[in-house]
Design a protein around this motif. Structure first.
Motif, PDB file in Angstrom:
ATOM      1  N   GLN A  29       0.954  -0.964  -0.216  1.00 47.67           N
ATOM      2  CA  GLN A  29      -0.080   0.068  -0.002  1.00 47.67           C
ATOM      3  C   GLN A  29       0.703   1.847  -0.136  1.00 47.67           C
ATOM      4  O   GLN A  29       0.543   2.629  -0.019  1.00 47.67           O
ATOM      5  CB  GLN A  29      -0.975  -0.008   1.664  1.00 47.67           C
ATOM      6  CG  GLN A  29      -1.524   1.340   1.290  1.00 47.67           C
ATOM      7  CD  GLN A  29      -3.347   1.104   2.303  1.00 47.67           C
ATOM      8  OE1 GLN A  29      -3.294   0.213   2.199  1.00 47.67           O
ATOM      9  NE2 GLN A  29      -2.886   1.752   3.314  1.00 47.67           N
ATOM     10  N   VAL A  30       1.990   1.252   0.924  1.00 44.92           N
ATOM     11  CA  VAL A  30       2.777   2.928   0.820  1.00 44.92           C
ATOM     12  C   VAL A  30       4.395   2.575   0.082  1.00 44.92           C
ATOM     13  O   VAL A  30       4.776   1.413  -0.185  1.00 44.92           O
ATOM     14  CB  VAL A  30       3.256   2.711   2.069  1.00 44.92           C
ATOM     15  CG1 VAL A  30       4.225   3.808   2.362  1.00 44.92           C
ATOM     16  CG2 VAL A  30       2.430   2.900   3.329  1.00 44.92           C
ATOM     17  N   SER A  31       3.616   2.915  -1.536  1.00 47.78           N
ATOM     18  CA  SER A  31       5.464   3.955  -2.246  1.00 47.78           C
ATOM     19  C   SER A  31       6.215   3.680  -1.939  1.00 47.78           C
ATOM     20  O   SER A  31       7.859   2.872  -2.338  1.00 47.78           O
ATOM     21  CB  SER A  31       4.317   4.582  -2.951  1.00 47.78           C
ATOM     22  OG  SER A  31       4.703   5.515  -2.684  1.00 47.78           O
ATOM     23  N   ASN A  32       6.604   4.298  -0.661  1.00 42.02           N
ATOM     24  CA  ASN A  32       7.418   4.538  -0.405  1.00 42.02           C
ATOM     25  C   ASN A  32       8.315   4.398   1.144  1.00 42.02           C
ATOM     26  O   ASN A  32       8.476   4.705   2.435  1.00 42.02           O
ATOM     27  CB  ASN A  32       7.806   6.642  -0.148  1.00 42.02           C
ATOM     28  CG  ASN A  32       6.767   7.313   1.215  1.00 42.02           C
ATOM     29  OD1 ASN A  32       5.875   6.874   0.550  1.00 42.02           O
ATOM     30  ND2 ASN A  32       6.921   8.441   1.259  1.00 42.02           N
ATOM     31  N   TYR A  33       7.720   3.202   1.704  1.00 42.57           N
ATOM     32  CA  TYR A  33       7.519   2.297   2.843  1.00 42.57           C
ATOM     33  C   TYR A  33       8.313   3.132   3.606  1.00 42.57           C
ATOM     34  O   TYR A  33       8.631   2.594   4.580  1.00 42.57           O
ATOM     35  CB  TYR A  33       6.971   0.729   2.370  1.00 42.57           C
ATOM     36  CG  TYR A  33       7.378   0.102   3.585  1.00 42.57           C
ATOM     37  CD1 TYR A  33       6.346  -0.394   4.915  1.00 42.57           C
ATOM     38  CD2 TYR A  33       9.021  -0.590   4.118  1.00 42.57           C
ATOM     39  CE1 TYR A  33       7.049  -0.484   6.027  1.00 42.57           C
ATOM     40  CE2 TYR A  33       8.993  -1.507   4.872  1.00 42.57           C
ATOM     41  CZ  TYR A  33       7.829  -1.707   5.873  1.00 42.57           C
ATOM     42  OH  TYR A  33       7.864  -2.261   7.253  1.00 42.57           O
ATOM     43  N   VAL A  34      10.585   2.243   2.481  1.00 39.47           N
ATOM     44  CA  VAL A  34      11.506   2.421   3.284  1.00 39.47           C
ATOM     45  C   VAL A  34      11.519   3.798   3.889  1.00 39.47           C
ATOM     46  O   VAL A  34      11.909   4.406   5.615  1.00 39.47           O
ATOM     47  CB  VAL A  34      12.459   1.965   2.601  1.00 39.47           C
ATOM     48  CG1 VAL A  34      13.522   2.627   3.446  1.00 39.47           C
ATOM     49  CG2 VAL A  34      12.463   0.379   2.154  1.00 39.47           C
ATOM     50  N   GLU A  35      11.608   4.813   3.262  1.00 37.41           N
ATOM     51  CA  GLU A  35      11.056   6.027   3.414  1.00 37.41           C
ATOM     52  C   GLU A  35      10.656   6.447   4.463  1.00 37.41           C
ATOM     53  O   GLU A  35      10.849   6.983   6.174  1.00 37.41           O
ATOM     54  CB  GLU A  35      10.960   6.948   2.807  1.00 37.41           C
ATOM     55  CG  GLU A  35      10.671   8.655   2.708  1.00 37.41           C
ATOM     56  CD  GLU A  35      10.870   9.918   2.069  1.00 37.41           C
ATOM     57  OE1 GLU A  35      10.802  10.861   2.428  1.00 37.41           O
ATOM     58  OE2 GLU A  35      10.807   9.145   0.651  1.00 37.41           O
TER      59      GLU A  35
END
Length: 327
Positions: free
Chosen positions: A155-161
């Motif tokens: 769901q979260v495109s910039n998960y790692v950030e």
């Protein structure tokens, strides 16, 4: 219990306290998460949760797992417990297997981000990544933690950030070398090696003497197959902690992977004096085998097998060497 509560209450949800310790939240009204910051800001409760349980009370809302616990009942014919028919007592008396693994699997498969978000009241800023952070803090690397991570990554495109910002923000001394080291370690455990390297480098930029950071950098580079960088960082750890007993083994293991077997033997022989464990002798056997020193290889594999008899690696190696010796 779930079937009985489902008959008694129109709404019954599930939250976790620990990996095998759940809360059933039953109500006549729809279940909603609201105002967790009240506990976080309380002068007694807030510090109590942080000190006693290492839990940020502002994240407690993210322990909510499923809004319809009775839907997790595996057998639809399960009886309801009543005063006239105490089915729960009967079931417990004749219990032969716990069935808990099956329940865990049903719960994991039923975990749903949209359902959890709908339980948060509109004034709350629902952040999916906090489901992962709180689960890591409380449950460690449980199946539920890993499932939330899988779902949130989609769901979260910039998960790692977002994940990195959330981890740093909850650390004491936000933005310190320790905070970035701990972030790197979390990312390393999640196989996010490139991102972990960035975090570890930030930690070293703030504190070049931060213990174990070079070591973990070496682990990242080894996982990525960048063996020269792995050697450099494992050895750099000795400048910070000359007594680190794990370094000779890690250096020896990398040298075996690089085919530098004579150097590997020297490092691994030192490691046998410091940490005489299964994997040290197993890689020592590989190093000797690479040098064609069959007798020494067999002796090392025998030691590894004696330490961990159920591991197939040494047995396979011994059988291979025996076959080669008879040809």
């Amino acid at each position: 219990m779930l079937k009985t509560l489902g008959e008694a209450f129109p709404y019954c949800g599930l939250a976790y306290v620990r990996a095998s310790y759940f809360l059933l939240l039953c109500s006549e009204s729809p279940l909603h998460v609201h105002q967790p910051e009240i506990v976080a800001r309380h002068p007694v409760l807030g510090p109590h949760f942080l000190e006693e349980f290492e839990t940020d009370p502002a994240l407690l809302a993210y322990a909510f797992m499923h809004p319809d616990a009775p839907a997790l009942v595996g057998n639809p014919d399960t009886p309801v417990n009543t005063l006239d028919f105490p089915a729960l007592e009967f079931e417990m008396t004749r219990l032969r297997k716990r069935g808990y693994r099956e329940f865990q699997s049903r719960l994991r498969d039923a975990m749903n981000l949209a359902e959890i978000e709908s339980a948060f009241t509109p004034e709350l800023d629902f952040k999916p990544v906090n489901l992962v952070i709180h689960a890591e803090n409380v449950l460690g690397d449980s199946r539920y933690t890993l499932q939330w991570e899988r779902l949130v990554r989609v769901q979260v495109s910039n998960y790692v950030e977002q994940y990195s910002r959330a981890v740093i923000s909850q650390e004491d001394g936000e933005g310190t070398a320790d905070a970035f080291h701990n972030l790197g370690f979390r990312l390393l455990k999640r196989d996010a090696y490139e991102d972990a390297i960035v975090a570890f480098r930030k930690a070293l930029a703030m504190n070049p003497e931060r213990n174990n950071t070079y070591f973990n950098l070496g682990a990242c580079y080894e996982k990525l197959g960048k063996y020269e960088e792995a050697l450099e960082n494992y050895r750099a750890e000795l400048n910070v902690d000359p007594d680190d007993e794990d370094v000779p083994y890690r250096v020896g293991r990398v040298l075996v992977k690089m085919g530098r077997n004579q150097e590997a033997v020297e490092e691994l022989m030192r490691a046998t004096e410091l940490t005489p464990i299964f994997r040290v002798f197993f890689y020592l056997g590989q190093a000797y085998e690479g040098l064609g020193e069959t007798g020494d290889a067999i002796a090392a594999y025998d030691r590894a097998h004696a330490i961990q008899p159920d591991h197939e690696g040494p047995l396979s190696a011994l059988e291979r060497l025996a076959d080669n010796d008879t040809r």
